[in-house]
Design an enzyme around this catalytic site. Structure first.
Site, PDB file in Angstrom:
ATOM      1  N   TYR A 148      38.024  38.446  51.419  1.00 22.44           N
ATOM      2  CA  TYR A 148      38.520  38.464  50.037  1.00 22.44           C
ATOM      3  C   TYR A 148      39.659  39.462  49.907  1.00 22.44           C
ATOM      4  O   TYR A 148      40.767  39.136  49.439  1.00 22.44           O
ATOM      5  CB  TYR A 148      37.388  38.819  49.061  1.00 22.44           C
ATOM      6  CG  TYR A 148      37.880  39.265  47.697  1.00 22.44           C
ATOM      7  CD1 TYR A 148      38.507  38.367  46.831  1.00 22.44           C
ATOM      8  CD2 TYR A 148      37.731  40.599  47.268  1.00 22.44           C
ATOM      9  CE1 TYR A 148      38.979  38.778  45.575  1.00 22.44           C
ATOM     10  CE2 TYR A 148      38.194  41.014  46.025  1.00 22.44           C
ATOM     11  CZ  TYR A 148      38.819  40.103  45.183  1.00 22.44           C
ATOM     12  OH  TYR A 148      39.281  40.514  43.950  1.00 22.44           O
ATOM     13  N   LYS A 152      43.691  38.914  49.068  1.00 26.87           N
ATOM     14  CA  LYS A 152      44.342  39.530  47.904  1.00 26.87           C
ATOM     15  C   LYS A 152      45.496  40.437  48.355  1.00 26.87           C
ATOM     16  O   LYS A 152      46.514  40.535  47.672  1.00 26.87           O
ATOM     17  CB  LYS A 152      43.335  40.333  47.084  1.00 26.87           C
ATOM     18  CG  LYS A 152      42.254  39.505  46.394  1.00 26.87           C
ATOM     19  CD  LYS A 152      42.784  38.615  45.283  1.00 26.87           C
ATOM     20  CE  LYS A 152      43.283  39.380  44.081  1.00 26.87           C
ATOM     21  NZ  LYS A 152      43.642  38.460  42.963  1.00 26.87           N
TER      22      LYS A 152
HETATM   23  P1  NAD Z   1      36.258  34.924  38.270  1.00 26.44           P
HETATM   24  O1  NAD Z   1      35.737  34.552  39.614  1.00 26.44           O
HETATM   25  O2  NAD Z   1      35.304  35.233  37.176  1.00 26.44           O
HETATM   26  O3  NAD Z   1      37.220  33.765  37.725  1.00 26.44           O
HETATM   27  C1  NAD Z   1      38.189  33.155  38.534  1.00 26.44           C
HETATM   28  C2  NAD Z   1      38.788  32.004  37.733  1.00 26.44           C
HETATM   29  O4  NAD Z   1      39.833  31.412  38.530  1.00 26.44           O
HETATM   30  C3  NAD Z   1      37.784  30.903  37.394  1.00 26.44           C
HETATM   31  O5  NAD Z   1      37.946  30.491  36.061  1.00 26.44           O
HETATM   32  C4  NAD Z   1      38.163  29.785  38.362  1.00 26.44           C
HETATM   33  O6  NAD Z   1      37.847  28.479  37.871  1.00 26.44           O
HETATM   34  C5  NAD Z   1      39.658  30.002  38.504  1.00 26.44           C
HETATM   35  N1  NAD Z   1      40.185  29.451  39.764  1.00 26.44           N
HETATM   36  C6  NAD Z   1      39.702  29.670  41.015  1.00 26.44           C
HETATM   37  N2  NAD Z   1      40.429  28.971  41.910  1.00 26.44           N
HETATM   38  C7  NAD Z   1      41.393  28.330  41.202  1.00 26.44           C
HETATM   39  C8  NAD Z   1      42.463  27.469  41.569  1.00 26.44           C
HETATM   40  N3  NAD Z   1      42.676  27.124  42.847  1.00 26.44           N
HETATM   41  N4  NAD Z   1      43.275  26.997  40.602  1.00 26.44           N
HETATM   42  C9  NAD Z   1      43.073  27.341  39.292  1.00 26.44           C
HETATM   43  N5  NAD Z   1      42.054  28.126  38.900  1.00 26.44           N
HETATM   44  C10 NAD Z   1      41.232  28.633  39.840  1.00 26.44           C
HETATM   45  O7  NAD Z   1      37.255  36.148  38.518  1.00 26.44           O
HETATM   46  P2  NAD Z   1      37.481  37.497  37.701  1.00 26.44           P
HETATM   47  O8  NAD Z   1      36.407  38.444  38.054  1.00 26.44           O
HETATM   48  O9  NAD Z   1      37.762  37.158  36.298  1.00 26.44           O
HETATM   49  O10 NAD Z   1      38.825  38.040  38.404  1.00 26.44           O
HETATM   50  C11 NAD Z   1      40.102  37.683  37.896  1.00 26.44           C
HETATM   51  C12 NAD Z   1      41.176  38.319  38.763  1.00 26.44           C
HETATM   52  O11 NAD Z   1      41.002  39.744  38.759  1.00 26.44           O
HETATM   53  C13 NAD Z   1      41.120  37.899  40.219  1.00 26.44           C
HETATM   54  O12 NAD Z   1      42.450  37.758  40.683  1.00 26.44           O
HETATM   55  C14 NAD Z   1      40.428  39.060  40.917  1.00 26.44           C
HETATM   56  O13 NAD Z   1      40.815  39.147  42.268  1.00 26.44           O
HETATM   57  C15 NAD Z   1      40.923  40.221  40.092  1.00 26.44           C
HETATM   58  N6  NAD Z   1      40.026  41.386  40.052  1.00 26.44           N
HETATM   59  C16 NAD Z   1      38.731  41.264  39.608  1.00 26.44           C
HETATM   60  C17 NAD Z   1      37.923  42.380  39.534  1.00 26.44           C
HETATM   61  C18 NAD Z   1      36.510  42.306  39.020  1.00 26.44           C
HETATM   62  O14 NAD Z   1      35.794  43.329  39.048  1.00 26.44           O
HETATM   63  N7  NAD Z   1      36.043  41.164  38.516  1.00 26.44           N
HETATM   64  C19 NAD Z   1      38.424  43.642  39.943  1.00 26.44           C
HETATM   65  C20 NAD Z   1      39.743  43.726  40.407  1.00 26.44           C
HETATM   66  C21 NAD Z   1      40.530  42.598  40.447  1.00 26.44           C
END
Ligand code: NAD
Ligand code: TYD
Length: 341
Positions: A148, A152
């Site tokens: 992962y 990223k």
């Molecule tokens: P999540 O897994 O809850 O949601 C991901 C969303 O992306 C979902 O709605 C999914 O349907 C959509 N998705 C996945 N593949 C796709 C594709 N090929 N085309 C279109 N849509 C697609 O993720 P999150 O926790 O909301 O994280 C959002 C962003 O923040 C991500 O980029 C993640 O790397 C980053 N992030 C998250 C955290 C955390 O603690 N949750 C921390 C740092 C960074």
């Protein structure tokens, strides 16, 4: 401003859209593939909103991306495969969405040179890898460990390269671990809360002394809103919470809030390559005037209350075939000591 949000049916994206529609005049186009993590229930009440449009589509599909970017001035790119444990079991989807999908979006933004005023790429603190002492600054080297984090990191570099090479107005946000409403219940905090509501144990990986830098999701989306407007193109901004908490302490604090017995914590074998500690220095974001608003203990209590009040939101997710087949694979891969919740 008309903003294309990718992945807006997920945890952070849906919180971002909800805030944008209530606290700004922005128009939102949400492009989401509706993977297992993309839940239409997260924004169901906002479907009739005049400034909101949902498009089901995959960011790796150039035609879907072209249609979604029509008339847009800014992109907030959240869409990703996000769960470290899933990336360990099956990295391919992470490379496809996180690397190739980001590339498709950057290419379409480049084609529209001049129209796109900001491309906000949401990266993560996991690109730095573990920091055993001190805090990572934005110029720290990338040492990702999980598939992962590696995917990223590749996307983060690619976004930066599109600024340097083509002058695309890219701003990068690197948030720390988020918690709060609408988080899919495979992640630590909602898994713990919902397992305990169900009277099931929470699997604590390894010695539980790993440290995470928790931020409440409403602070994170406010920071992202600020970066969309005030972030300097070409710059990256850490978005870290105020607290650093060991996993075993997080378990204790949540156990106190919920009043559950000790036997509902089960020590299980560690996650392979488990990063020991993340900690962010968010100096450049604070110099833009950002301060986290939400204290950790209060928001942890509110998060517990949110999941307690909404079994109709998380129960269908935990009883889905996707969730049970994921746990079956975890169980098989991790020496059968992780009981399926
Ligand atoms: P999540 O897994 O809850 O949601 C991901 C969303 O992306 C979902 O709605 C999914 O349907 C959509 N998705 C996945 N593949 C796709 C594709 N090929 N085309 C279109 N849509 C697609 O993720 P999150 O926790 O909301 O994280 C959002 C962003 O923040 C991500 O980029 C993640 O790397 C980053 N992030 C998250 C955290 C955390 O603690 N949750 C921390 C740092 C960074
Ligand atoms: P997680 O929410 O998966 O986020 P990340 O791996 O991106 O930091 O996990 C947060 C921490 O909790 C991490 O150190 C792994 C640990 N963890 C457990 O101990 N047990 C679990 O069942 C899960 C999902 C996570």
């Amino acid at each position: 401003m008309k903003i294309l949000v990718t992945g807006g049916l997920g945890f952070i994206g849906s919180n971002f859209i909800r805030r944008a529609l209530t606290e700004t005049k922005d128009e939102i186009v949400n492009l989401d593939a509706m993977t297992y993590a993309g839940n239409p229930e997260n924004l169901a009440d906002l479907i009739p909103h005049p400034r909101y449009r949902f498009l089901r589509g995959d960011i790796t599909d150039p035609r879907a991306v072209r249609q979604a970017m029509e008339g847009v001035q800014a992109v907030a790119h959240f869409a990703a495969e996000t769960h470290v444990d899933r990336s360990i079991l099956d990295p391919a989807a992470f490379l496809k969405t996180n690397v190739l999908g980001t590339h498709v979006l950057l290419e379409e933004a480049r084609r529209r040179a001049g129209e796109i005023k900001r491309f906000l790429h949401i990266s993560t603190d996991e690109v730095y890898g573990p920091v055993l002492k001190g805090k990572s600054r934005e110029d720290a080297p990338f040492r990702p460990t999980s598939p992962y984090a590696a995917s990223k990191a590749a996307a983060d570099h690619l976004a930066a390269a599109y600024h340097k090479t083509y002058g695309l107005p890219v701003v990068i946000a690197r948030p720390s671990n988020n918690f709060g409403p609408y988080q899919y219940p495979e992640k630590a905090v909602p898994l713990m809360i919902t397992n305990w509501i169900e009277g099931k144990p929470y699997p604590l990986y390894g010695d539980g002394r790993q440290v995470r830098n928790w931020i409440y999701v409403l602070d994170c989306v406010r920071a992202i809103g600020l970066l969309l407007r005030k972030g300097k193109p070409g710059d990256a901004y850490n978005v870290g919470g105020e607290v650093l908490v060991e996993n075993r302490a997080l378990v204790e604090r949540t156990r106190d809030v919920m009043g559950v017995p000790r036997n509902l914590v089960r020590r299980v074998p560690d996650r392979p390559g488990h990063d020991r500690r993340y900690a962010l220095d968010s100096g450049p974001l604070s110099r833009l005037g950002f301060r986290p608003d939400f204290p950790f203990d209060r928001t942890l209590r509110e998060t517990v209350a949110w999941y307690k009040a909404r079994p109709q939101w998380w129960r269908p997710l935990k009883t889905s075939s996707d969730f049970s087949s994921y746990y079956q694979k975890q169980y098989e891969a991790r020496t059968k000591e992780i009981a399926a919740p």
